[in-house]
Design a protein around this motif. Structure first.
Motif, PDB file in Angstrom:
ATOM      1  N   PRO A   1     -13.122 -12.353  -2.088  1.00  0.00           N
ATOM      2  CA  PRO A   1     -13.817 -11.610  -1.038  1.00  0.00           C
ATOM      3  C   PRO A   1     -13.043 -11.404   0.264  1.00  0.00           C
ATOM      4  N   PRO A   2     -12.288 -12.406   0.800  1.00  0.00           N
ATOM      5  CA  PRO A   2     -11.633 -12.177   2.099  1.00  0.00           C
ATOM      6  C   PRO A   2     -10.543 -11.097   2.078  1.00  0.00           C
ATOM      7  N   PHE A   3     -10.109 -10.684   0.901  1.00  0.00           N
ATOM      8  CA  PHE A   3      -8.975  -9.761   0.844  1.00  0.00           C
ATOM      9  C   PHE A   3      -9.312  -8.417   1.478  1.00  0.00           C
ATOM     10  N   TRP A   4     -10.422  -7.814   1.097  1.00  0.00           N
ATOM     11  CA  TRP A   4     -10.735  -6.481   1.592  1.00  0.00           C
ATOM     12  C   TRP A   4     -11.073  -6.469   3.077  1.00  0.00           C
ATOM     13  N   PRO A   5     -11.812  -7.451   3.620  1.00  0.00           N
ATOM     14  CA  PRO A   5     -11.947  -7.497   5.085  1.00  0.00           C
ATOM     15  C   PRO A   5     -10.607  -7.640   5.802  1.00  0.00           C
ATOM     16  N   ALA A   6      -9.693  -8.419   5.209  1.00  0.00           N
ATOM     17  CA  ALA A   6      -8.373  -8.571   5.819  1.00  0.00           C
ATOM     18  C   ALA A   6      -7.610  -7.256   5.814  1.00  0.00           C
ATOM     19  N   VAL A   7      -7.686  -6.516   4.707  1.00  0.00           N
ATOM     20  CA  VAL A   7      -7.033  -5.204   4.649  1.00  0.00           C
ATOM     21  C   VAL A   7      -7.633  -4.267   5.694  1.00  0.00           C
ATOM     22  N   ARG A   8      -8.945  -4.273   5.804  1.00  0.00           N
ATOM     23  CA  ARG A   8      -9.600  -3.412   6.785  1.00  0.00           C
ATOM     24  C   ARG A   8      -9.178  -3.773   8.212  1.00  0.00           C
ATOM     25  N   HIS A   9      -9.081  -5.059   8.497  1.00  0.00           N
ATOM     26  CA  HIS A   9      -8.683  -5.477   9.840  1.00  0.00           C
ATOM     27  C   HIS A   9      -7.223  -5.133  10.128  1.00  0.00           C
ATOM     28  N   ASN A  10      -6.355  -5.230   9.124  1.00  0.00           N
ATOM     29  CA  ASN A  10      -4.965  -4.814   9.315  1.00  0.00           C
ATOM     30  C   ASN A  10      -4.868  -3.318   9.602  1.00  0.00           C
ATOM     31  N   VAL A  11      -5.705  -2.520   8.928  1.00  0.00           N
ATOM     32  CA  VAL A  11      -5.724  -1.080   9.192  1.00  0.00           C
ATOM     33  C   VAL A  11      -6.228  -0.805  10.610  1.00  0.00           C
ATOM     34  N   VAL A  12      -7.270  -1.523  11.027  1.00  0.00           N
ATOM     35  CA  VAL A  12      -7.772  -1.373  12.395  1.00  0.00           C
ATOM     36  C   VAL A  12      -6.691  -1.758  13.402  1.00  0.00           C
ATOM     37  N   TRP A  13      -5.964  -2.832  13.109  1.00  0.00           N
ATOM     38  CA  TRP A  13      -4.880  -3.285  13.983  1.00  0.00           C
ATOM     39  C   TRP A  13      -3.820  -2.193  14.112  1.00  0.00           C
ATOM     40  N   LEU A  14      -3.456  -1.590  12.992  1.00  0.00           N
ATOM     41  CA  LEU A  14      -2.439  -0.539  13.004  1.00  0.00           C
ATOM     42  C   LEU A  14      -2.910   0.672  13.799  1.00  0.00           C
ATOM     43  N   LEU A  15      -4.139   1.113  13.568  1.00  0.00           N
ATOM     44  CA  LEU A  15      -4.652   2.285  14.276  1.00  0.00           C
ATOM     45  C   LEU A  15      -4.767   2.020  15.773  1.00  0.00           C
ATOM     46  N   PHE A  16      -5.256   0.837  16.137  1.00  0.00           N
ATOM     47  CA  PHE A  16      -5.379   0.500  17.557  1.00  0.00           C
ATOM     48  C   PHE A  16      -4.010   0.491  18.233  1.00  0.00           C
ATOM     49  N   THR A  17      -3.042  -0.154  17.597  1.00  0.00           N
ATOM     50  CA  THR A  17      -1.704  -0.258  18.186  1.00  0.00           C
ATOM     51  C   THR A  17      -1.035   1.098  18.282  1.00  0.00           C
ATOM     52  N   ALA A  18      -1.230   1.940  17.269  1.00  0.00           N
ATOM     53  CA  ALA A  18      -0.584   3.254  17.253  1.00  0.00           C
ATOM     54  C   ALA A  18      -1.230   4.228  18.234  1.00  0.00           C
ATOM     55  N   LEU A  19      -2.522   4.060  18.508  1.00  0.00           N
ATOM     56  CA  LEU A  19      -3.246   5.037  19.330  1.00  0.00           C
ATOM     57  C   LEU A  19      -3.367   4.639  20.799  1.00  0.00           C
ATOM     58  N   LEU A  20      -3.205   3.351  21.125  1.00  0.00           N
ATOM     59  CA  LEU A  20      -3.380   2.942  22.524  1.00  0.00           C
ATOM     60  C   LEU A  20      -2.116   2.317  23.138  1.00  0.00           C
ATOM     61  N   PRO A  21      -1.680   1.112  22.732  1.00  0.00           N
ATOM     62  CA  PRO A  21      -0.517   0.513  23.392  1.00  0.00           C
ATOM     63  C   PRO A  21       0.768   1.316  23.231  1.00  0.00           C
ATOM     64  N   THR A  22       0.990   1.906  22.059  1.00  0.00           N
ATOM     65  CA  THR A  22       2.241   2.651  21.842  1.00  0.00           C
ATOM     66  C   THR A  22       2.317   3.902  22.711  1.00  0.00           C
ATOM     67  N   PRO A  23       1.316   4.794  22.711  1.00  0.00           N
ATOM     68  CA  PRO A  23       1.383   5.953  23.621  1.00  0.00           C
ATOM     69  C   PRO A  23       1.419   5.542  25.093  1.00  0.00           C
TER      70      PRO A  23
END
Length: 303
Positions: A72-94
């Motif tokens: 069970p923890p695998f898919w929540p972890a994948v989702r959180h990694n995707v959220v981490w990537l989107l957040f980093t790419a859309l806010l701190p990087t720009p």
């Protein structure tokens, strides 16, 4: 008629120096990176408690099947990694790129601003985690103090609330990531030809148009580096979550693939096979994301 000079040959001392300078890093890379990586691939098809080598048993693809079906923890972890990537790419990087472009205009106190913004990057992610743990403390933290919620019954538990803790960690990570991107882009801007800006200005382009149509496309190599750094930082996020999350054993809402790997390999109930399989999955995801982008980029350049 002058005789042709023979090419100079390296002395014995030079050869020994080059052998040591090149051979030792390569040897260290093989021993500490590639051999453990290959060992993880092999162990991902086994079950092992991590103590006795005689207890290693071949299980085939059973670990991978359990990861994708009964883990069970695998898919929540994948989702959180995707959220981490989107957040980093859309806010701190720009935002880091924006700061670099502004500081490149040589405004007053530019050096001071660069130092202040880059300072979090000098600190390790563990130290950054300790700093933000003080800020997020529900009883005596700076953030609740500013909000007037310290010590009250309505204080906010930033790291204990599953709906808030991931975003709290993302803010802390973004604080550090912004300075890193700013320095990378500043280095690219220093090598940019100012004549291109002058030509764009003569054509009537304003600052925003000059950046989007002239500066940004011309710094494509730097953009690629920043994208790769952003993806890799997002996928391998561990230190700051480990500190703010209280060590091994992810808090609800803070599951990440890196934490699952650590929890299965060196946690209380050691499952080396599970952890190795998770590590292989993370490696393949990283290679696929970076490889696909680089392949597409270089194909466009060839065309």
């Amino acid at each position: 008629m002058s005789s042709a000079t023979s090419p100079s040959r390296l002395s014995k001392g030079d050869r020994l120096f080059l052998t040591a300078a090149i051979g030792l890093p390569v040897l260290a890379l093989l021993v500490f990176v590639w051999l453990p990586a290959l060992a993880s691939v092999g162990l991902s098809f086994t079950t092992w408690d991590g103590i006795h080598l005689s207890d290693i048993h071949w299980t085939g693809t059973e670990n991978y099947q359990q990861i994708f079906t009964n883990y069970p923890p695998f898919w929540p972890a994948v989702r959180h990694n995707v959220v981490w990537l989107l957040f980093t790419a859309l806010l701190p990087t720009p935002f880091g790129i924006f700061l670099a472009y502004q500081l490149d205009k040589k405004i007053r106190f530019t050096r001071f601003y660069q130092t202040a913004i880059f300072l979090p990057m000098v600190l390790s992610l563990a130290v950054v985690g300790f700093i933000w743990e003080i800020i997020y403390n529900p009883d005596t933290g700076l953030l609740n103090s500013l909000m007037g919620a310290t010590g009250s019954a309505h204080h906010i538990d930033w790291l204990g609330n599953p709906d808030l803790n991931l975003w709290a960690v993302l803010v802390a990570s973004g604080w550090r990531h912004t300075g890193y991107i700013m320095i990378l882009y500043l280095a690219g801007l220093k090598s940019f030809d100012p004549a291109l800006r002058e030509a764009a200005s003569l054509d009537g382009a304003n600052g925003r148009q000059t950046f989007l149509r002239v500066v940004f496309p011309a710094l494509k190599p730097v953009n690629i580096i920043i994208l790769v750094v952003t993806v890799m930082e997002s996928l391998r996020a561990f230190d700051i979550v480990y500190v703010l999350g209280g060590g091994i054993g992810s808090k609800p809402g803070m599951e990440l693939l890196s934490l699952l790997i650590t929890d299965n390999i060196i946690g209380e109930s050691s499952h080396i096979g599970y952890g190795s399989a998770l590590a292989v999955v993370l490696l393949l995801v990283s290679l696929a994301a970076i490889g696909a982008f680089l392949f597409q980029t270089f194909c466009k350049e060839d065309q």
